[in-house]
Design a protein around this motif. Structure first.
Motif, PDB file in Angstrom:
ATOM      1  N   UNK A  36      16.924  -1.640  17.336  1.00  0.00           N
ATOM      2  CA  UNK A  36      16.058  -0.463  17.383  1.00  0.00           C
ATOM      3  C   UNK A  36      16.778   0.548  18.258  1.00  0.00           C
ATOM      4  N   UNK A  37      17.389   1.560  17.646  1.00  0.00           N
ATOM      5  CA  UNK A  37      18.213   2.497  18.419  1.00  0.00           C
ATOM      6  C   UNK A  37      17.457   3.110  19.588  1.00  0.00           C
ATOM      7  N   UNK A  38      16.144   3.316  19.413  1.00  0.00           N
ATOM      8  CA  UNK A  38      15.369   3.950  20.473  1.00  0.00           C
ATOM      9  C   UNK A  38      15.059   2.959  21.601  1.00  0.00           C
ATOM     10  N   UNK A  52      27.843  -1.488  24.445  1.00  0.00           N
ATOM     11  CA  UNK A  52      28.288  -0.405  23.557  1.00  0.00           C
ATOM     12  C   UNK A  52      27.774  -0.662  22.154  1.00  0.00           C
ATOM     13  N   UNK A  53      27.802  -1.921  21.751  1.00  0.00           N
ATOM     14  CA  UNK A  53      27.485  -2.315  20.397  1.00  0.00           C
ATOM     15  C   UNK A  53      25.979  -2.310  20.137  1.00  0.00           C
ATOM     16  N   UNK A  54      25.207  -2.847  21.060  1.00  0.00           N
ATOM     17  CA  UNK A  54      23.769  -2.994  20.830  1.00  0.00           C
ATOM     18  C   UNK A  54      22.954  -1.876  21.463  1.00  0.00           C
ATOM     19  N   UNK A  55      23.541  -1.146  22.398  1.00  0.00           N
ATOM     20  CA  UNK A  55      22.939   0.121  22.803  1.00  0.00           C
ATOM     21  C   UNK A  55      22.116   0.183  24.060  1.00  0.00           C
ATOM     22  N   UNK A  56      21.880  -0.976  24.743  1.00  0.00           N
ATOM     23  CA  UNK A  56      21.037  -0.861  25.938  1.00  0.00           C
ATOM     24  C   UNK A  56      21.842  -0.473  27.171  1.00  0.00           C
ATOM     25  N   UNK A  57      21.096   0.040  28.136  1.00  0.00           N
ATOM     26  CA  UNK A  57      21.621   0.387  29.455  1.00  0.00           C
ATOM     27  C   UNK A  57      20.593  -0.014  30.492  1.00  0.00           C
ATOM     28  N   UNK A 115      21.376 -15.347  26.458  1.00  0.00           N
ATOM     29  CA  UNK A 115      22.678 -14.754  26.766  1.00  0.00           C
ATOM     30  C   UNK A 115      22.925 -13.587  25.823  1.00  0.00           C
ATOM     31  N   UNK A 116      23.546 -12.535  26.360  1.00  0.00           N
ATOM     32  CA  UNK A 116      23.812 -11.312  25.588  1.00  0.00           C
ATOM     33  C   UNK A 116      25.239 -10.840  25.882  1.00  0.00           C
ATOM     34  N   UNK A 117      25.784  -9.992  25.008  1.00  0.00           N
ATOM     35  CA  UNK A 117      27.130  -9.460  25.251  1.00  0.00           C
ATOM     36  C   UNK A 117      27.083  -8.219  26.145  1.00  0.00           C
ATOM     37  N   UNK A 118      28.241  -7.690  26.450  1.00  0.00           N
ATOM     38  CA  UNK A 118      28.337  -6.452  27.226  1.00  0.00           C
ATOM     39  C   UNK A 118      28.466  -6.724  28.713  1.00  0.00           C
TER      40      UNK A 118
END
Lengths: 314, 314
Positions: A46-48, A96-101, A80-83
């Motif tokens: 979900x980009x948003x 970068x790929x999945x979009x969260x910050x 576990x997640x990437x980034x």
């Protein structure tokens, strides 16, 4: 879903989730370390609200496992997640790929599921699993190198995984002499020549012919295709450069190869051992091993991490 | 020798010894961390018994300090040496330069002096001192890089020094693209282009003119000597390559430069910062700092290490 065997040890069960850039995996792990109802599905996007999308899906799956295994008491949940991640605070700093910050995964999942939540980096925790239960057992100084579309590593020194504030392990983005301009913006990154993704891309650039994967390039090399052999050899040389750096700086005892490219087995490990050996002098010479846990290493790492919260390690 | 000031804190005193390839240093350190009677002399050598020669000299100096400071109660002795060391067992595993192999320094010195003995690696312990009392204070992920005739480092990850079985820190023997054949037998080692020794050697190779040291080459570069400027620039580029590797693999926050070349100050740190900055993308960007403890870092590290045995840290 089938119930865990009645013979399963009495130790508690945990839920494990490994979120990747394309797919995510989920499983219930019983007290003996066995996975049940291992599921694989596209990573929700979900980009948003990229973090919320993942939390919502994980919470729904957790509910489904609880419903399908009414006789099991789930003790904790591991994700576990990437980034870039901050394992201390349970935060996904950046993908970068999945979009969260700066997304508070652990806190949000605790709120949604009511379970204790262990949160970590996918490659880091896959490495922990490989060191404790796989090809790294008994080693103190080793690097688990996951080679797929890109290259990332989990670095172990003196028996501990190096965190570096969440920045450690980006061996794919350390430069080698044959590397080229990387999508990350730096020049010479190892993954521009040594990854499965680079092997496919460089083969197509050289020949104008598409390849379905690094495996196909390797197959072509075996059949006398000089371009394929050249691309494969370049990848080996680049990986050897990176591994020799690790040996000099960290005294690495062994490099454990995982990810898609490691399925090449001795076609990769043989020439890589020779290339590493030819570069070193007085250094500690790292062995080259292949992952034992394979594609389930990340899921196993998530489960181990969750188990660390329960006081019931495997 | 003059006695420690009457105002010295009551904390115990220790003896510190830093054995180098050419010279060795010795001092008495009082409880406030101040050195007294800091001595410098040629490292004693005996090709047949290289370890014994050092132990004999250190024991004789220890006796001399005890005699000259009768009012001081020496609590422990710290010794640091170059080469490969096993700090756990107190063994000098190997020194190409000084000639020992598997020599039990700690045990022999305990027998000779009757004191508790702390034994360690010179660059490693210099790094510990720099992190605790010098330019590395407050950092968790840093590398102390000693650049002189050669290059060696002390690598700190997550607040701990990396040992790698005694092999870690050989950043001078990790390859960079511009490196050449090294005396160690490997090719491309950073110290073949980035060390003070390499700067002098390469300048002479280019011009046929001798240089007394890297300082003289830098001076020539300032005076418009293009060869000197080129050799200096090559060193900076090589060092930047090595530092960027550290940043990618370990998430290094800062690199602290010590050794003779660090005396160049901003002539080194300025271009090095720019070169490092231009190579990195999403990586953690390491700061470039200069050692605060300078040439006494090894001696300070030996003293701190000895102090660790006494329960009276600084």
């Amino acid at each position: 879903m089938s119930a865990p065997a009645a013979s399963s040890p009495a130790g508690g069960s945990v839920l494990a989730f490994d979120v990747g850039g394309t797919d995510m995996k989920a499983a219930l792990q019983d007290g003996s370390g066995k996975f049940h109802s291992l599921l694989r599905m596209p990573t929700p996007r979900d980009p948003a609200r990229p973090g919320d999308a993942v939390v919502k899906e994980v919470a729904a799956l957790a509910q489904r496992y609880t419903r399908d295994y009414p006789q099991v008491s789930v003790q904790a949940l591991g994700l576990v997640v990437p980034g870039l991640v901050d394992e201390g605070t349970g935060t996904g700093l950046f993908s970068a790929n999945l979009g969260w910050r700066d997304y508070p995964f652990a806190q949000r999942l605790r709120e949604e599921t009511g379970l204790p939540v262990a949160f970590g980096h996918d490659v880091g925790l896959a490495g922990e699993a490989e060191m404790r239960l796989g090809a790294g057992q008994g080693l103190r100084d080793a690097v688990v190198l996951i080679i797929g579309t890109g290259i990332a590593g989990a670095v172990f020194c003196d028996g501990r995984r190096v965190r570096g504030g969440g920045y450690a392990g980006e061996i794919g983005h350390a430069a080698v002499p044959t590397g080229t301009l990387c999508a990350c913006g730096a020049h010479g990154c190892l993954e521009t020549v040594g990854s499965a993704g680079a092997i496919v891309r460089r083969y197509t650039e050289r020949t104008g012919r598409a390849a379905a994967g690094a495996k196909e390039v390797l197959h072509a090399a075996h059949n006398g295709d000089a371009d394929a052999a050249g691309v494969w050899a370049d990848a080996v040389e680049g990986l050897a450069d990176g591994i020799c750096h690790l040996a000099a700086v960290l005294g690495t005892e062994a490099v454990i190869l995982g990810g898609g490219l490691s399925q090449a087995g001795s076609d990769l490990t043989g020439p890589l051992r020779r290339a590493v050996d030819s570069r070193l002098s007085f250094h500690r010479r790292p062995g080259i091993r292949v992952s034992v846990l394979g594609q389930d290493a990340g899921l196993m790492g998530a489960a181990l991490h969750a188990r660390g919260l329960t006081g019931q390690p495997l």
